[in-house]
Design an enzyme around this catalytic site. Structure first.
Site, PDB file in Angstrom:
ATOM      1  N   CYS A 107     -27.476  40.492  23.719  1.00 28.39           N
ATOM      2  CA  CYS A 107     -27.180  39.513  22.668  1.00 28.39           C
ATOM      3  C   CYS A 107     -25.696  39.142  22.592  1.00 28.39           C
ATOM      4  CB  CYS A 107     -27.691  39.983  21.313  1.00 28.39           C
ATOM      5  SG  CYS A 107     -27.060  41.579  20.765  1.00 28.39           S
ATOM      6  N   ASP A 306     -29.145  32.222  16.747  1.00 24.18           N
ATOM      7  CA  ASP A 306     -29.627  33.576  17.012  1.00 24.18           C
ATOM      8  C   ASP A 306     -30.125  33.711  18.448  1.00 24.18           C
ATOM      9  OD1 ASP A 306     -30.723  36.091  16.905  1.00 24.18           O
ATOM     10  OD2 ASP A 306     -32.496  35.486  15.770  1.00 24.18           O
ATOM     11  N   HIS A 308     -31.678  36.242  19.703  1.00 19.73           N
ATOM     12  CA  HIS A 308     -32.761  37.228  19.805  1.00 19.73           C
ATOM     13  C   HIS A 308     -34.146  36.579  19.873  1.00 19.73           C
ATOM     14  CE1 HIS A 308     -29.326  39.316  17.958  1.00 19.73           C
ATOM     15  NE2 HIS A 308     -29.765  40.377  18.611  1.00 19.73           N
TER      16      HIS A 308
END
Length: 428
Positions: A107, A306, A308
């Site tokens: 990430c 994001d 993820h």
């Protein structure tokens, strides 16, 4: 009659399966929102001013038939035009690790790639560029996406493979988490990479811009206000091997440690202000163990992309303009309290011209003066060992020289705060 009975019985079998799937999906969504923050789903929560990577979007209660105000609609178009890079699976294994995905550990790299992608967008397409689905994309758009393709080849110089390969010096390894400082240094090294035998990424100049990393005490590992030395910047942006440009475009990365377990509240106002800088590329940061790409602020909330989200590996080629690139753009705006972000982060700024750098120095100096002894970073003219010349004002003369010392102070390295010798940059 028997047939209908069978159909009814079969439909009954599907009911618990559907309920389980719905429950699982909702549970995972709630879990993700608890970890990463809620998403924006209505314009009702969008009153006020939103700063997105140096652009101000004024939103109001007045809405069109769609239920979204014109200002908020413009913000959404801007947000959805940013390049979104996430976990990928199914790519070529990384060296000898046999890893074909970065799920669970990549990430921070993905967050850094998004910041770099924004720098490339500003460089090639301009900050005002917007993605329009009813119009063909320029070739430069596909070239930018190709930079980050999940491949160890030269065509993808900023791939996760090449970043890990170059970042070995800073502890980068497949399957291991890393911090913003190590990634900043990796990008700096990759940008300076010369052709070396056996190195996978062998381009002479990976990025069409110079990279400058301003780190604090102990090379960014133990905090300390980083110092941006303008003499160094002028040198790297003017002393180039090719004479094609007088001033080279510049990417500035500033890794910071703004607290221990949580961010020191003294820095929140300054962090919020950096999103208003026209040169802003956002922040690599997020919650502990869950890095994100912070792109904007509204009041005390920070907006982010994001990484993820798990997606399949996609090969991008500038010659194939029919490729579906929707997986590189996010339609979901997420937010979280600014004071909830991890204290370890990195700021990014892009200066296309010398005037942009001059303006950044002026804004940063003014911000440091208002910091009450706790600046995010400071501006110095010289990086001479033992002493630094700090300048609180900047302008550009007829010769275009930077910086000019209108209120400069010679101080020891141990004390770099102009405002107060007693209230230095610190972690509380």
């Amino acid at each position: 009659m028997r047939q209908s009975t069978i159909k009814v019985e079969e439909s009954k079998l599907w009911i618990p399966i559907y309920v389980k799937r719905l429950f699982y999906t909702c549970s995972m969504r709630r879990l993700q929102e608890r970890i990463l923050g809620p998403r924006w789903t209505s314009a009702a929560a969008s009153d006020g001013v939103i700063w997105l990577l140096g652009v101000c979007h004024k939103v109001s209660d007045s809405a069109e038939e769609s239920g979204i105000s014109p200002g908020f609609s413009e913000f959404l178009q801007d947000f959805e035009s940013r390049i979104w890079i996430t976990y990928r699976q199914g790519f070529e294994s990384i060296e000898n690790s046999k890893l074909t995905t970065d799920i669970g550990w990549g990430c921070m790299i993905r967050s850094g790639q998004m910041l770099l992608a924004q720098a490339l967008v500003c460089h090639h397409l301009g900050r005002a560029w917007r993605r329009k689905t009813n119009q063909p994309y320029p070739r430069e758009y596909f070239e930018i996406l190709q930079y980050f393709g999940d491949s160890p080849t030269e065509e993808c110089p900023l791939s996760i493979h090449n970043l890990l390969d170059v970042g070995k010096l800073y502890g980068l390894a497949p399957g291991a988490w890393l911090g913003p400082y190590a990634l900043c240094r990796t990008v700096e090294t990759l940008a300076k990479a010369e052709k070396k035998p056996g190195q996978k990424c062998q381009q002479k100049q990976v990025l069409p811009m110079m990279v400058y990393v301003a780190a604090g005490d102990a090379e960014g590992e133990r905090g300390g206000a980083p110092v941006l030395c303008t003499d160094d910047v002028v040198r790297i942006c003017t002393e180039r091997e090719d004479d094609s440009e007088e001033w080279a475009p510049l990417l500035i990365l500033i890794p910071l440690v703004l607290g221990l377990d949580k961010i020191n509240p003294r820095y929140l106002s300054a962090l919020r202000a950096t999103f208003c800088f026209p040169q802003s590329l956002g922040i690599m940061g997020g919650k502990p163990g869950a890095s994100t790409y912070l792109v904007g602020v509204q009041d005390d909330q920070v907006l982010y992309l994001d990484p993820h989200e798990v997606q399949q590996c996609l090969k991008i080629s500038p010659g194939n303009i029919e490729t579906d690139t929707s997986s590189y753009h996010c339609t979901m705006v997420r937010r979280m309290p600014l004071d909830a972000i991890d204290p370890s982060l990195a700021l990014g700024f892009y200066c296309h011209q010398r005037e942009d750098f001059s303006d950044l120095c002026a804004r940063a100096s003014e911000l440091a003066e208002k910091s009450d002894g706790a600046p995010l970073f400071t501006i110095a003219e010289s990086s001479r060992r033992g002493k630094r010349t700090l300048c609180t004002n900047f302008y550009e003369d007829d010769d275009g020289k930077l910086p000019l010392d209108i209120d400069c102070h010679i101080v020891n390295d141990a004390k770099i705060d102009v405002a107060s010798s007693e209230d230095e940059w610190q972690i509380l």
